[in-house]
Write a protein that holds these residues in place. Structure first.
Motif, PDB file in Angstrom:
ATOM      1  N   MET A   1      21.313 -59.548   9.192  1.00 59.46           N
ATOM      2  CA  MET A   1      22.075 -58.969   8.336  1.00 59.46           C
ATOM      3  C   MET A   1      22.305 -59.818   7.172  1.00 59.46           C
ATOM      4  N   GLY A   2      22.323 -61.223   7.493  1.00 65.61           N
ATOM      5  CA  GLY A   2      22.427 -62.354   6.345  1.00 65.61           C
ATOM      6  C   GLY A   2      21.134 -62.436   5.771  1.00 65.61           C
ATOM      7  N   VAL A   3      20.033 -62.396   6.359  1.00 66.78           N
ATOM      8  CA  VAL A   3      18.746 -62.516   5.837  1.00 66.78           C
ATOM      9  C   VAL A   3      18.567 -61.304   4.736  1.00 66.78           C
ATOM     10  N   SER A   4      18.956 -60.006   5.418  1.00 68.57           N
ATOM     11  CA  SER A   4      18.574 -58.886   4.334  1.00 68.57           C
ATOM     12  C   SER A   4      19.460 -58.912   3.300  1.00 68.57           C
ATOM     13  N   ARG A   5      20.766 -59.728   3.192  1.00 67.00           N
ATOM     14  CA  ARG A   5      21.565 -59.762   1.945  1.00 67.00           C
ATOM     15  C   ARG A   5      20.857 -60.761   1.074  1.00 67.00           C
ATOM     16  N   LEU A   6      20.219 -61.928   1.644  1.00 63.46           N
ATOM     17  CA  LEU A   6      19.834 -62.895   0.933  1.00 63.46           C
ATOM     18  C   LEU A   6      18.783 -62.587   0.403  1.00 63.46           C
ATOM     19  N   THR A   7      17.793 -61.676   0.694  1.00 62.16           N
ATOM     20  CA  THR A   7      16.312 -61.456   0.427  1.00 62.16           C
ATOM     21  C   THR A   7      16.476 -60.301  -0.573  1.00 62.16           C
ATOM     22  N   GLY A   8      17.611 -59.416  -0.303  1.00 67.00           N
ATOM     23  CA  GLY A   8      17.626 -58.268  -1.578  1.00 67.00           C
ATOM     24  C   GLY A   8      17.285 -56.991  -0.949  1.00 67.00           C
ATOM     25  N   THR A   9      17.123 -56.999   0.406  1.00 66.84           N
ATOM     26  CA  THR A   9      16.509 -55.723   1.274  1.00 66.84           C
ATOM     27  C   THR A   9      17.704 -54.942   1.588  1.00 66.84           C
TER      28      THR A   9
ATOM     29  N   ASN B   1      19.953 -52.499   0.477  1.00 68.99           N
ATOM     30  CA  ASN B   1      20.040 -51.547  -0.296  1.00 68.99           C
ATOM     31  C   ASN B   1      20.782 -50.377  -0.143  1.00 68.99           C
ATOM     32  N   PRO B   2      22.147 -50.135   0.449  1.00 69.01           N
ATOM     33  CA  PRO B   2      22.557 -48.983   0.592  1.00 69.01           C
ATOM     34  C   PRO B   2      22.510 -47.730  -0.323  1.00 69.01           C
ATOM     35  N   SER B   3      22.319 -46.584   0.053  1.00 71.44           N
ATOM     36  CA  SER B   3      22.309 -45.552  -0.760  1.00 71.44           C
ATOM     37  C   SER B   3      23.287 -44.367  -0.168  1.00 71.44           C
ATOM     38  N   ALA B   4      23.326 -43.383  -0.757  1.00 68.22           N
ATOM     39  CA  ALA B   4      24.251 -42.358  -0.216  1.00 68.22           C
ATOM     40  C   ALA B   4      23.384 -41.493   1.047  1.00 68.22           C
ATOM     41  N   GLU B   5      22.261 -41.514   0.850  1.00 72.59           N
ATOM     42  CA  GLU B   5      21.352 -40.897   1.895  1.00 72.59           C
ATOM     43  C   GLU B   5      21.323 -41.973   3.338  1.00 72.59           C
ATOM     44  N   LYS B   6      21.260 -43.165   2.842  1.00 76.81           N
ATOM     45  CA  LYS B   6      21.429 -44.283   4.108  1.00 76.81           C
ATOM     46  C   LYS B   6      22.866 -44.242   4.670  1.00 76.81           C
ATOM     47  N   LEU B   7      23.719 -43.849   4.042  1.00 77.56           N
ATOM     48  CA  LEU B   7      25.205 -44.039   4.438  1.00 77.56           C
ATOM     49  C   LEU B   7      25.787 -42.762   5.011  1.00 77.56           C
ATOM     50  N   SER B   8      24.808 -41.608   4.828  1.00 78.49           N
ATOM     51  CA  SER B   8      25.170 -40.397   5.337  1.00 78.49           C
ATOM     52  C   SER B   8      25.110 -40.414   7.072  1.00 78.49           C
TER      53      SER B   8
END
Length: 124
Positions: free
Chosen positions: A29-37, A39-46
């Motif tokens: 989770m930390g690496v994904s936030r640091l590398t910019g990956t 990227n939550p969207s409405a479809e991913k959070l549905s």
């Protein structure tokens, strides 16, 4: 008095297990936030359940083929899980172990043919 030094390996194992599990959960989770990956969207959070979007009315009918295929997968996956230990210990079990596994295979083949005949494996 009790010698607590005997518990040191257990505590060491516990600390290593907690540390590794924490790293495996929070490090990606930390690496994904640091590398910019991240990227939550409405479809991913549905909401997503059982192969189709959730519906409002809990009494609505839905297709159960997803569950049937999942159960069949588990059954045949367990067959593979039983096959390896049987093959490894076949020299110890002899003809009795071989005959028992052939009965097991026969039951699975009959179940597979039945599922095939009723159309459980068809996906329209």
């Amino acid at each position: 008095m009790v010698d607590l030094s005997e518990y040191a390996p257990i505590l060491l194992f516990l600390f290593v297990a907690v540390g590794l599990s924490t790293a495996f959960v929070f490090l990606p989770m930390g690496v994904s936030r640091l590398t910019g990956t991240h990227n939550p969207s409405a479809e991913k959070l549905s909401e997503y359940e059982c192969g189709f979007p959730a519906f409002e009315d809990s009494r609505s009918q839905f297709d159960v083929r997803f569950y049937l295929v999942a159960i069949l997968f588990i059954i045949f996956d367990l067959e593979a899980a039983f096959l390896f230990p049987w093959a490894v210990s076949l020299d110890l079990t002899g003809w009795t172990g071989w005959a028992t596994m052939m009965v097991f295979f026969a039951e699975l083949i009959i179940g597979y043919i039945y599922a095939w005949k009723i159309g459980a494996l068809e996906w329209d």
